[in-house]
Write an enzyme that holds these catalytic residues in place. Structure first.
Site: not given
Length: 896
Positions: A33, A512, A616, A618, A620, A648, A818-819
């Site tokens: 991070d 993650c 990012n 979330f 949903e 996520h 992954h996104g």
């Protein structure tokens, strides 16, 4: 991967397979991070400059930051990041240093790097009180041209041109180093025969000068020593003199052209160079700072609590006295520009030498505390480590003294006010921890001036003996206060140096994944209920920075989660058997070892189990809009118009702390390996080493935590759906489709060159596993079709479900994207989008309902800031590493 972008050391969206027996494992290749500072935070740069961190955005690769390592040094800046708007806190120390930072920003302390959230008033932090001068872009002009060497030997010209020193421009880095050499030589240098240029000083300081000589392309001699006899005021003594020389005629001629006296200093008539007034303040300071290092007296006590004014002097002949006056006038002008006051120039008659009548010129810096602190913290000394140490002590002493004076003034004012209100003098005395006579004088006589420090306040000589200044010129001081100051855009830089720190405002400052749950609801079932649903989810699922989870846990519970993963959730009633069967590795890494996770990491994870976090991450609610492979879609339980839920998030602060802890441990234990790497964030522990085994055990434990974190969120989501739709979650068939990790390193067997099967550490940083049918790791339910892959998009573009492609094992160690991946920084996003407008547009145009902790979060995650997820998935499908199965589109979304 198709969504790859820049990251610390290892790119986000990258995969590496490294031999598990003879290779290594790297925390930086799993995920790390970024911690942040507000944009107006001053960062120390090379050549004693300072600049706002935000101003480095477009030029960070051309700059070097000052790092506190074994000594103060400079390091290339490898990375500049913008992390959007976050809560920031102001830290103030007992000696007056101030900085603002996010709660997760680490500060150097006597116990090592500690995040701000773990610091409290009274804790000690490391500071480097020298601030330097504000950066300013120099005017570009030619300082020394080839024309000035017309009469020189062509070989001499060639030597300078080969080193890019001719022509020499004001914007050249070498020019800045040469300015320092010239300034020091004016103070403590001489010329000898055969091109010799001599420098004198202490061995440690001469080594620093030698380094700069080498950096401009020349070879200095070793440092020589000899015993010299001296006489001062009739007293004879011996001392060891240290020096080194350079013998390049080219360098000597260049230094003369730049302003060193060509002849005896007393009679040469030198002044500051003719180009001097065209330089920036920080460039002029390079020259004078080095001169002061050679010639100015060190900080010392005048009497007890006051310091002498720093002074510098020159002896000049009567004929060259005007040049000396001009030199010191330039000193005064620069210092005045920096807000530093000087005394009047003093002129003394001296004993004339055999050839000339001489005078002594002397200039001093006014010695009031504020003025001295400004001088020592912006100009000070160069090439003199002892004087620089003493300057640090002087800064800390003077600021401490001024704060004590302010405290006493506050007490005096308060005591006088209480007395005016009728309170008895004895009662007033009892309220303050201060001399009773001071209270009496304040009440009865009043005060027209700020009080002096008390008798028990130490003098400078006593104080300097009690203060330890490290070789990197840092010193420890206590935190006086930590105050929340609101939300601000924040930034960070990454340096190449192994110390992994940089100096800001004087301070030395994981896993993650994503899971999808299917339902038997259709879009018609939720239309008209979107706002009710998003409000209920937002209230039920903790999100945002900091603590707060679905459950309150203690240390034994955190340890059980780390050790057993989803098995713990099953036993505690948060999961069912079917959840484990549809989770990567069944939600459990047997190699997990909670004992290898630090107490600090466990403390951070203790109250975050079952929380989204921020950025990012979330939750949903989505509807399936397309199914591309009917047979696979059927195996996954997906059909058009079906409602699914995407979650996520990762291992929150616990995973970050695990990564941070082991990066630091690896840096210390394997410095030799680290020195061979192009980026310290690639720090790795050799396979088979105890540290590698410890990190792997800790990382697997963090993975277990992440699975449980997502499971608890899913459990809470099932409860919300049951409340909103007034039926059980079982009747809505709310079962886990799959949970797949993103930031992870795992031991896997892969076929490598030559067809050999080998066990590898497969690092996936911002990438996801994509195993095809036939791999034993694929759950039984999907054994015939391949592992599900979930690729989130943006709030306005939808997401995808893929299955492991046949080419993934050969091409990417069984991995894919992954996104969608960001196109725009968080700060840029907030400049271009307004959160409420984004929410309104999504609701009115796309019928997507979004709720977040702040409008800034929505702006940061606006659809326009992400890559085209359709294109990312198209590339994955075309490469055969992840095959399209279904596409989804948001219905409602909650963010941290």
């Amino acid at each position: 991967m198709p969504d790859g972008h820049q990251g610390y050391g290892f790119p986000v969206g990258g995969v590496a397979g490294i031999d598990a027996e003879n290779g290594c494992i790297s925390p930086g290749a799993v995920g790390y991070d970024i911690n942040c500072l507000p944009g107006d935070t001053d960062v120390r740069l090379s050549f004693e400059r300072r600049a706002d961190i935000e101003s480095l955005r477009e030029r960070f690769e051309d700059e070097r930051a000052v790092v506190a390592g074994d000594r103060l040094t400079e390091s290339d800046i490898r990375l500049f990041t913008e992390s959007g708007t976050k809560p920031v806190y102001e830290v103030e120390t007992e000696t007056g240093e101030r900085i603002e930072a996010t709660a997760d920003h680490p500060f150097r302390t006597p116990e090592g790097m500690v995040e701000l959230s773990d610091l409290t008033p009274g804790d000690e932090v490391t500071v480097q009180p020298f601030r330097g001068i504000e950066d300013e872009r120099p005017e570009e002009f030619t300082v020394v041209s080839e024309d000035e060497f017309d009469d020189a030997n062509p070989q001499l010209v060639r030597v300078l041109k080969e080193r890019d020193l001719l022509p020499l421009k004001s914007t050249d880095e070498a020019f800045n180093r040469l300015l320092k050499l010239v300034g020091y030589h004016v103070g403590d240098g001489s010329l000898g025969g055969e091109g010799q240029v001599w420098f004198y000083g202490e061995p440690e300081d001469l080594e620093s000068i030698r380094e700069d000589v080498q950096r401009v392309g020349f070879t200095p001699s070793k440092v020589y020593s000899r015993e010299r006899e001296h006489e001062i005021d009739g007293n004879e003594f011996e001392r060891t003199e240290y020096s080194f020389k350079t013998t390049s005629k080219a360098l000597r001629k260049l230094l003369i052209a730049l302003g060193i006296p060509d002849g005896p200093k007393v009679s040469s008539g030198f002044t500051t160079p003719e180009y001097f007034d065209r330089l920036t303040n920080w460039q002029q300071a390079l020259y004078f700072r080095a001169y002061f290092g050679a010639e100015m007296n060190e900080p010392s006590a005048q009497h007890d609590k006051n310091l002498y004014c720093p002074k510098v002097s020159q002896t000049r002949t009567a004929e060259t006295e005007p040049a000396g006056r001009e030199f010191f006038e330039d000193v005064r002008t620069l210092l005045a520009d920096l807000g530093i006051e000087t005394n009047e120039l003093e002129v003394f008659e001296t004993d004339s030498n055999a050839d000339h009548e001489t005078v002594r010129l002397r200039l001093g810096v006014k010695n009031d505390s504020e003025n001295l602190v400004r001088f020592y913290s912006t100009v000070g000394y160069a090439y003199n480590h002892h004087k620089r140490r003493e300057a640090v002590k002087a800064i800390q002493y003077l600021t401490t003294k001024e704060r004590e004076r302010e405290r006493r003034a506050h007490v005096a004012d308060r005591a006088e006010a209480l007395a005016d209100g009728g309170e008895d003098i004895d009662d007033i005395k009892s309220e303050f921890d201060i001399n009773e006579r001071f209270i009496e004088r304040s009440v009865w006589s009043g005060r027209d001036t700020q009080p002096r420090p008390g008798a028990d306040f130490p003098g400078f000589d006593e104080f300097r003996e009690s203060v330890e200044v490290r070789d990197d010129l840092t010193v420890e001081t206590e935190i006086a206060s930590i105050t929340e100051v609101g939300e601000k855009p924040v930034y960070d830089i990454g340096v190449a140096h192994a110390a992994h720190n940089f100096i800001a405002e004087g301070f030395v400052v994981s896993n993650c994944g994503v899971r999808m749950m299917r339902t038997n609801l259709t879009y018609d079932d939720v239309q008209g209920r979107e706002e009710e649903l998003v409000d209920a989810l937002f209230e039920a699922v903790p999100s945002g920075l900091g603590g707060g989870g679905v459950v309150e846990t203690d240390q034994p519970t955190v340890r059980a989660i780390l050790e057993r993963g989803m098995d713990w959730a099953l036993e505690e009633g948060w999961a069912i058997e079917d959840d484990l069967a549809h989770c990567e590795d069944e939600g459990y890494r047997p190699e997990a070892d909670a004992s290898k996770v630090s107490k600090k990491a466990k403390d951070r994870g203790r109250n975050q189990v079952g929380s989204l976090g921020s950025g990012n991450h979330f939750l949903e609610v989505q509807r399936v809009t397309d199914v591309f492979r009917a047979d696979v879609g059927e195996a996954f339980g997906l059909s058009e118009d079906q409602i699914v839920v995407l979650i996520h998030c990762g291992s929150r602060g616990l995973g970050h702390q695990v990564c941070t802890d082991y990066l630091r441990d690896i840096e210390q234990a394997h410095q030799g390996l680290l020195n061979q790497l192009p980026d310290k964030e690639l720090a790795a522990a050799p396979a088979g080493s105890q540290l590698a085994e410890d990190y792997y055990g800790a990382m697997c434990a963090a993975i277990n935590y992440a699975w449980v974190n997502r499971q608890l969120i899913m459990h809470r989501t099932r409860e919300v759906f049951a409340d909103v739709f007034d039926r059980s979650w079982e009747s809505m068939d709310m079962h886990l489709l799959y949970d797949v990790a993103h930031n992870i390193a795992k031991k896997e067997v892969h076929t490598v060159e030559g067809g050999e099967e080998r066990e590898l550490f497969v690092h996936r940083k911002g990438a996801t596993r994509a195993f095809p049918a036939g791999r034993p790791e694929v759950p039984d339910a999907y054994a015939d079709v391949g592992q599900p892959i979930i690729i989130p998009g943006s709030m306005g573009a939808g997401s995808y479900v893929l299955r492991g492609g046949e080419n993934s094992l050969a091409e990417t160690f069984g991995s894919t994207a992954h996104g969608a991946g960001r196109l725009m920084s968080r700060t840029q996003a907030k400049n271009e989008f307004w959160g409420e407008d984004v929410q309104d547009d999504l609701r009115e145009q796309d019928h997507v309902y979004v709720k977040a902790q702040s409008g800034a979060t929505v702006a940061e995650e606006a659809p326009g800031v992400y890559k085209d997820v359709d294109e990312v998935v198209r590339v994955s499908d075309a490469l055969g590493i992840g095959d399209r199965v279904a596409r989804t589109f948001p219905v409602c979304n909650i963010k941290g």
